[in-house]
Design a protein around this motif. Structure first.
Motif, short mmCIF file in Angstrom:
data_model
loop_
_atom_site.label_atom_id
_atom_site.label_comp_id
_atom_site.label_asym_id
_atom_site.label_seq_id
_atom_site.Cartn_x
_atom_site.Cartn_y
_atom_site.Cartn_z
N TRP A 125 -26.58 -5.59 31.13
CA TRP A 125 -25.29 -5.04 31.01
C TRP A 125 -25.37 -3.62 30.01
CZ3 TRP A 125 -21.88 -6.20 34.45
CH2 TRP A 125 -22.00 -7.54 35.06
N PRO A 126 -24.70 -2.68 30.28
CA PRO A 126 -25.10 -1.48 29.47
C PRO A 126 -24.69 -1.95 27.95
CG PRO A 126 -23.83 -0.92 31.45
CD PRO A 126 -23.79 -2.41 31.57
N LEU A 127 -25.57 -1.36 27.05
CA LEU A 127 -25.40 -1.64 25.48
C LEU A 127 -25.34 -0.31 24.86
CD1 LEU A 127 -28.30 -4.14 25.33
CD2 LEU A 127 -25.69 -4.65 25.29
N THR A 128 -24.67 -0.37 23.66
CA THR A 128 -24.57 0.87 22.88
C THR A 128 -24.97 0.28 21.38
OG1 THR A 128 -23.03 2.77 22.64
CG2 THR A 128 -21.99 0.75 22.53
N PRO A 129 -25.36 1.39 20.58
CA PRO A 129 -25.80 1.17 19.39
C PRO A 129 -24.58 0.79 18.49
CG PRO A 129 -26.63 3.44 19.89
CD PRO A 129 -25.82 2.85 21.07
N ILE A 130 -24.68 0.47 17.30
CA ILE A 130 -23.73 0.08 16.30
C ILE A 130 -24.33 0.72 14.99
CG2 ILE A 130 -22.34 -1.59 14.84
CD1 ILE A 130 -22.75 -3.57 17.16
N GLU A 131 -23.52 1.75 14.36
CA GLU A 131 -24.24 2.24 13.32
C GLU A 131 -24.28 1.19 12.32
OE1 GLU A 131 -22.47 5.70 9.94
OE2 GLU A 131 -21.85 5.61 12.13
N GLY A 132 -25.63 1.21 11.43
CA GLY A 132 -25.87 0.24 10.56
C GLY A 132 -26.36 -0.96 10.79
N CYS A 133 -26.29 -1.15 12.34
CA CYS A 133 -26.81 -2.60 12.82
C CYS A 133 -27.90 -2.47 13.81
CB CYS A 133 -25.73 -3.48 13.37
SG CYS A 133 -26.16 -4.83 14.07
N ASP A 134 -29.23 -3.12 13.83
CA ASP A 134 -30.09 -2.79 14.78
C ASP A 134 -29.91 -3.91 16.00
OD1 ASP A 134 -30.65 -5.29 13.73
OD2 ASP A 134 -32.82 -5.27 13.70
N ILE A 135 -28.76 -4.49 16.02
CA ILE A 135 -28.57 -5.36 17.26
C ILE A 135 -27.26 -4.25 18.09
CG2 ILE A 135 -27.54 -7.41 18.30
CD1 ILE A 135 -28.52 -8.63 15.93
N PRO A 136 -27.47 -4.10 19.24
CA PRO A 136 -26.34 -3.41 20.07
C PRO A 136 -25.11 -4.20 20.40
CG PRO A 136 -28.09 -3.80 21.52
CD PRO A 136 -28.60 -4.20 20.06
N ARG A 137 -24.05 -3.47 20.52
CA ARG A 137 -22.99 -4.27 21.27
C ARG A 137 -22.95 -3.82 22.83
NH1 ARG A 137 -18.89 -0.74 22.71
NH2 ARG A 137 -18.82 1.08 21.65
#
Length: 192
Positions: A73-85
């Motif tokens: 599923w498409p993911l996108t980065p979260i600022e300040g976190c190395d795990i995407p949402r």
């Protein structure tokens, strides 16, 4: 009974690979309990990193897809976190483990919310989406339930699908139905 919120977790392993899995998180005051079963990639990743991203989504395809082997599923980065949402998340919470209660079957990670984000509006309830979610939970427990219980649950849930499903819910229902029918056929072969 505790309040459980049905979500999709994204976690990251030490190898950098992202894992996506549906999981109900359990309310514990200001904290959330994440309790994946052993063995699981989600468990391994949380044990390794001490973090997870909780994705709040109403996308029935993601819940059904993850339970039927469709985990890209498409993911996108979260600022300040190395795990995407998940790109499809309505909102997310970044969880950090504060303590652990070990268990041979299902360890319980008590987590605090380290960060949150809102991404798109929730546009209302839909019975077919709820039915897909219930069918996904059912599909995750096939080996624990008798065939008659599974068939009864499907018959009831199908009412909501027939009355209120859009194309995505119909597709998600089909994926789950295929998995469940294959399981029931295997149970019959083993009997006979």
């Amino acid at each position: 009974m505790p309040y459980i919120r049905e979500t999709v977790l994204t976690t990251k392993g030490g190898d950098g690979r992202i894992h996506i899995a549906p999981l109900g998180i359990i309310e514990d005051g200001d904290h959330w309990i994440v309790a994946p079963f052993r063995p699981s990639r989600t468990l391994d990743n949380i044990a390794e990193t001490g973090r997870a991203v909780v994705n709040y989504t109403d996308d029935a395809l993601i819940f059904a897809g993850c339970l039927t082997g469709r985990k890209d599923w498409p993911l996108t980065p979260i600022e300040g976190c190395d795990i995407p949402r998940l790109e499809a998340a309505l909102a997310h919470d970044v969880l950090e483990v504060v303590d652990l209660r070990e268990d041979e079957v299902r360890p319980r990670y008590r987590c605090r919310i380290a960060a949150s984000g809102q991404h798109r509006p929730f546009t209302g309830m839909n019975r077919a989406k709820a039915a897909v979610l219930e069918a996904a939970i059912l599909a995750s427990r096939l080996k624990m339930l008798p065939a008659e219980k599974i068939e009864d649950e499907l018959a009831y849930l199908k009412i909501a699908i027939d009355k209120t499903a859009g194309p995505d819910e119909e597709k998600a229902w089909g994926w789950l139905l295929e998995k469940i029918i294959d399981h029931l056929a295997e149970v019959e072969r083993e009997k006979g």
